[in-house]
Design an enzyme around this catalytic site. Sequence first.
Site, short mmCIF file in Angstrom:
data_model
loop_
_atom_site.label_atom_id
_atom_site.label_comp_id
_atom_site.label_asym_id
_atom_site.label_seq_id
_atom_site.Cartn_x
_atom_site.Cartn_y
_atom_site.Cartn_z
N GLU A 197 18.34 2.45 -17.53
CA GLU A 197 17.54 2.33 -19.09
C GLU A 197 17.72 3.74 -19.48
O GLU A 197 16.78 4.22 -19.88
CB GLU A 197 16.30 1.71 -18.86
CG GLU A 197 16.18 0.44 -18.36
CD GLU A 197 14.90 -0.38 -18.57
OE1 GLU A 197 13.82 0.18 -19.19
OE2 GLU A 197 14.63 -1.62 -18.32
N GLU A 324 17.34 -6.61 -14.29
CA GLU A 324 16.01 -6.64 -14.48
C GLU A 324 15.63 -7.94 -15.46
O GLU A 324 15.95 -7.94 -16.40
CB GLU A 324 15.20 -5.58 -15.18
CG GLU A 324 15.50 -4.43 -14.05
CD GLU A 324 14.39 -2.92 -14.51
OE1 GLU A 324 13.63 -3.16 -15.33
OE2 GLU A 324 14.82 -1.81 -14.36
O1 AHR Z 1 10.14 -3.31 -13.95
C1 AHR Z 1 9.60 -2.59 -14.43
C2 AHR Z 1 10.23 -1.35 -15.02
O2 AHR Z 1 10.68 -2.16 -16.33
C3 AHR Z 1 11.26 -0.54 -14.63
O3 AHR Z 1 11.04 0.43 -13.92
C4 AHR Z 1 12.17 -0.04 -15.86
O4 AHR Z 1 13.47 -0.11 -15.61
C5 AHR Z 1 11.92 -1.34 -16.94
O5 AHR Z 1 11.36 -0.82 -18.03
#
Ligand code: AHR
Length: 524
Positions: A197, A324
């Site tokens: 990110e 994610e």
């Molecule tokens: O999964 C929790 C967080 O969500 C992670 O650390 C980040 O990459 C995302 O914003």
Amino acid sequence: MLRLSAVFVVAAALSGVAMGADSDSMRLSINAGDPGATIDRHIFGQFAEHLGRGIYEGVWVGPDSKIPNTRGIRNDVVAALKAIKVPNVRWPGGCFADEYHWRNGIGPMDKRPATLNPNWGGVIEPNTFGTHEYMDFLSQIGAEAYLSINVGSGTPAEAADWLEYLTTAQPTALAKQRAANGHPEPYKVDLLGIGNESWGCGGSMTPDYYVSQLKIYARYARNYNASHPMRRIAVGPDTSETSYTEAVMAAWKSKTWAWDIEGISLHYYTVVKWPPAFKATGFGETEYATMLNSTRRMEELLQAHIGIMDKYDPQKKVFLSVDEWGAWMAATPGSPQGFLEQQNSQRDAIIAALNLNTFARHADRVRVANIAQMINVLQAMIFTDQEKMLLTPTYHVFRMYVPFQGATYLPYTLSGRTYKHGEFEMPGVDVLAARDAKGKVWLALVNLDPGRTASIDLGAASINQGGAKLSRARGETLIAPKIDSVNTFAAPGTVSPKPFDARPSGGALVLKLAPASVTVVALE
Ligand code: AHR
């Protein structure tokens, strides 16, 4: 296998014929004669960040713990994860990865520094779970490494050293240090995330700035283990924002000999708005339908980002890694701030199955995905409470979906009703069909409607045509008393798979799917 293909082709040709006796019946036709891409086992990947009780307690208890463990890694968790054949574990973050310095996590435990975890509750990071413990954990569960390197606050030299430390067989100073720390053989790193990110917690970089960093890290973070190729994954989009997708793919198209990537990542959570306020339990049908509708956005996002990727890479060389994904709800009341703890209900099981089906539909491009997160955090597989361990409804979906790992996607048509609630309308049943390496056809069927049983008519033609007879559909179904039913340490089996067995009746094979259920069957 060939005979079954022929059977299903006939069924496809007959799609759209009269519905079965049950007015709620939906007609499913599988076109086994026109198979799609292989469903990469890596779409069933896990994500384990140094966050709350995800690693500490969830995986690592230390060798002196009274909780049964192997070299500090808890045995109950290893056994549970082996059963779902975890293909890879993304580590050490998330946001944590862009502040992680790997040298803090190697060497004698009593020499490892205590540092801070500012992203997640500001707690002390003991660094007792580091590179060797992660690799040991992977070998215990039989998974591959998906390492995320620190692009935010690290340096190219630090990342390059980490990769050399891990992967070289040559007697360099770093390889000797690895051997002194207990592992003379080089490790294998299958997947390498170049930042996390970077548009947000990973450094708030503009797309162009990130691309300039990407080229540097993709060049210098080298894999020296020639026996095991490493695939590099660039940071990609946040949800529907396309500027990273465009910039990274445009850069890839005009790449030189000096750098390359194999994948680009997408992060998308099922969340209605930020900060997440939807309750994980004690919700009604409106919250259920809203979350399912949010999950179904994954299809739209995949289409949008894949559309951009196709423009630069029509041959689909670069894969999309949805590294994610999952439901992000309001934290469990009373849980520590920043630990992202939430219960896991039958709704989560449905959300998991819908996402997995969506990835499989795009198997030619989506070749890696990681649910957030593996243990005790967000949409977890497993909860622990000291020595106790509990499997969630989401875990059961991952276990039921094991036959789809590496199977071949089969296209299908499904006629029938939709599920409507308030402003939302969506297909009543979501399907995944695939053929495994032994030629067996598997179906995953999600009945989204919490108020109605769905009858899936596989068709008389598909049973009686040709030499092969479709005589049975056998597997498991995940049902629950209510859409917000959960498993607890006191009642661990409230949501658990039950045997499912259907045989032809009156010439038709009809699968009766309970309301709000996930069913996986093999066709015999
Ligand atoms: O999964 C929790 C967080 O969500 C992670 O650390 C980040 O990459 C995302 O914003």
